[in-house]
Enzyme design. Sequence first.
Site, PDB file in Angstrom:
ATOM      1  N   SER A  32       0.822  -1.216   0.000  1.00  0.00           N
ATOM      2  CA  SER A  32       0.000   0.000   0.000  1.00  0.00           C
ATOM      3  C   SER A  32       0.850   1.256   0.000  1.00  0.00           C
ATOM      4  CB  SER A  32      -0.874   0.062   1.259  1.00  0.00           C
ATOM      5  OG  SER A  32      -1.746  -1.013   1.298  1.00  0.00           O
ATOM      6  N   HIS A  63      -3.525   0.880  -4.513  1.00  0.00           N
ATOM      7  CA  HIS A  63      -3.009  -0.258  -5.275  1.00  0.00           C
ATOM      8  C   HIS A  63      -3.366  -0.064  -6.744  1.00  0.00           C
ATOM      9  CE1 HIS A  63      -1.728  -2.823  -1.978  1.00  0.00           C
ATOM     10  NE2 HIS A  63      -2.789  -2.409  -1.312  1.00  0.00           N
ATOM     11  N   HIS A  85      -5.961  -9.179  -1.251  1.00  0.00           N
ATOM     12  CA  HIS A  85      -5.902  -9.391   0.199  1.00  0.00           C
ATOM     13  C   HIS A  85      -6.993 -10.355   0.654  1.00  0.00           C
ATOM     14  CE1 HIS A  85      -3.870  -5.453  -0.212  1.00  0.00           C
ATOM     15  NE2 HIS A  85      -3.182  -5.822   0.846  1.00  0.00           N
ATOM     16  N   TYR A  87      -8.734  -9.906   3.280  1.00  0.00           N
ATOM     17  CA  TYR A  87      -9.886  -9.137   3.794  1.00  0.00           C
ATOM     18  C   TYR A  87     -10.860  -8.711   2.693  1.00  0.00           C
ATOM     19  CZ  TYR A  87      -7.089  -4.981   2.504  1.00  0.00           C
ATOM     20  OH  TYR A  87      -6.338  -4.060   1.830  1.00  0.00           O
ATOM     21  N   GLU A  88     -10.438  -8.810   1.443  1.00  0.00           N
ATOM     22  CA  GLU A  88     -11.360  -8.479   0.342  1.00  0.00           C
ATOM     23  C   GLU A  88     -12.368  -9.600   0.109  1.00  0.00           C
ATOM     24  OE1 GLU A  88      -9.241  -6.413  -3.139  1.00  0.00           O
ATOM     25  OE2 GLU A  88      -7.613  -7.253  -1.948  1.00  0.00           O
ATOM     26  N   ALA A 115       2.833  -2.209   4.022  1.00  0.00           N
ATOM     27  CA  ALA A 115       2.649  -1.188   5.044  1.00  0.00           C
ATOM     28  C   ALA A 115       2.234  -1.927   6.306  1.00  0.00           C
ATOM     29  CB  ALA A 115       1.555  -0.223   4.609  1.00  0.00           C
ATOM     30  N   MET A 213      -1.820  -6.924   7.148  1.00  0.00           N
ATOM     31  CA  MET A 213      -2.868  -7.802   6.618  1.00  0.00           C
ATOM     32  C   MET A 213      -2.456  -8.497   5.322  1.00  0.00           C
ATOM     33  SD  MET A 213      -5.992  -5.121   7.227  1.00  0.00           S
ATOM     34  CE  MET A 213      -6.090  -4.147   8.744  1.00  0.00           C
ATOM     35  N   SER A 214      -1.164  -8.694   5.123  1.00  0.00           N
ATOM     36  CA  SER A 214      -0.720  -9.300   3.855  1.00  0.00           C
ATOM     37  C   SER A 214       0.537 -10.134   4.071  1.00  0.00           C
ATOM     38  CB  SER A 214      -0.440  -8.191   2.829  1.00  0.00           C
ATOM     39  OG  SER A 214       0.700  -7.441   3.203  1.00  0.00           O
ATOM     40  N   ASN A 237       2.426   3.569  10.555  1.00  0.00           N
ATOM     41  CA  ASN A 237       1.720   4.130  11.714  1.00  0.00           C
ATOM     42  C   ASN A 237       2.100   3.300  12.927  1.00  0.00           C
ATOM     43  OD1 ASN A 237      -0.045   2.091  10.102  1.00  0.00           O
ATOM     44  ND2 ASN A 237      -0.795   1.942  12.205  1.00  0.00           N
ATOM     45  N   HIS A 249      -6.570   4.953   7.374  1.00  0.00           N
ATOM     46  CA  HIS A 249      -5.885   4.492   6.158  1.00  0.00           C
ATOM     47  C   HIS A 249      -5.140   5.642   5.460  1.00  0.00           C
ATOM     48  CE1 HIS A 249      -4.951   1.906   2.783  1.00  0.00           C
ATOM     49  NE2 HIS A 249      -5.571   2.709   1.930  1.00  0.00           N
TER      50      HIS A 249
HETATM   51  N1  HPA Z   1      -2.606  -2.767  11.368  1.00  0.00           N
HETATM   52  C1  HPA Z   1      -2.815  -3.644  10.367  1.00  0.00           C
HETATM   53  N2  HPA Z   1      -2.428  -3.432   9.126  1.00  0.00           N
HETATM   54  C2  HPA Z   1      -1.784  -2.284   8.858  1.00  0.00           C
HETATM   55  C3  HPA Z   1      -1.542  -1.326   9.834  1.00  0.00           C
HETATM   56  C4  HPA Z   1      -1.971  -1.583  11.168  1.00  0.00           C
HETATM   57  O1  HPA Z   1      -1.785  -0.785  12.103  1.00  0.00           O
HETATM   58  N3  HPA Z   1      -0.883  -0.297   9.241  1.00  0.00           N
HETATM   59  C5  HPA Z   1      -0.743  -0.636   7.930  1.00  0.00           C
HETATM   60  N4  HPA Z   1      -1.286  -1.839   7.694  1.00  0.00           N
END
Ligand code: HPA
Length: 274
Positions: A32, A63, A85, A87-88, A115, A213-214, A237, A249
């Site tokens: 990302s 993306h 992903h 989650y999709e 990320a 998440m990847s 973050n 996000h």
């Molecule tokens: N949590 C999960 N996935 C992420 C995060 C997070 O804080 N930051 C970027 N992808």
Amino acid sequence: MTADYFDHVTEATEWLRGHGFGGGDVGLVLGSGLGAFAQTMSEPFGVDYAAVPHWPAANIIGHAGKIVGGTVANRRVLALSGRAHFYEGHDLRTVTFAVRVLSRLGVRKLILTNAAGGINTAFTQGALMVIDDHLNLLGSNPLVGPNDDRLGPRFPDMTEVYSKRLRSVADATAAAIGLPIQHGIYVAVHGPSYETPAEIRAFRTLGADAVGMSTVPEAIVARQMGMEVLGISCITNMAAGVLPQPLHHDEVMETAQRVRAEFSALLEGIIGRL
Ligand code: HPA
């Protein structure tokens, strides 16, 4: 694993070979906000995912959904800008379809980027972390189901998912360009909601340094196919509860874009040393 899946991987591989994407030295999955690296490659040629037979769509902000071939430091690179992903709603075989195809195209070294949220409180926003190992908390595994031996063994070893050799190459590159770099354990979660502070405290207790998440499904499949894997997280973050503020996000995207130059220099240096 059904015969269909193998056939779909083969059809996508043959299609890409026929369109000039055969025989890359290095595969690269851009996470990302990190897709801009694809534009720094020389003699780039690209194709939208939608044009490749059976290729899953990437429809998340940040993306691009493109396969870009080109050269970086004299190495032929196949970069995926955008990934599918869990989650999709894709199953993990779909999530890892692209890695199957890269392997069948001849790619032996795979760099996975993402990320991630920083769990380790010594990390700061914008840090780059070499993934030393992972925790799979997705609740599933991309190899679930009948095994197709043509794709790899039933019970692949995961003792060294992230190649020690490639991790040293990352360190040597970071030292050469004067870029501070972190190391740590990446925990993969299903998402798409971000974690709760209690979950983050639990993950820290389990030994995790970053959460995302990847990457983990792709790394498992790449190892099953015998590829050498390097993983790099951009700490976009601090994870939930580390700072007294909510996660968004937009912040993930902003940080990824802010570290674009360092990230690109690191990747280019690593690829040149492979
Ligand atoms: N949590 C999960 N996935 C992420 C995060 C997070 O804080 N930051 C970027 N992808």
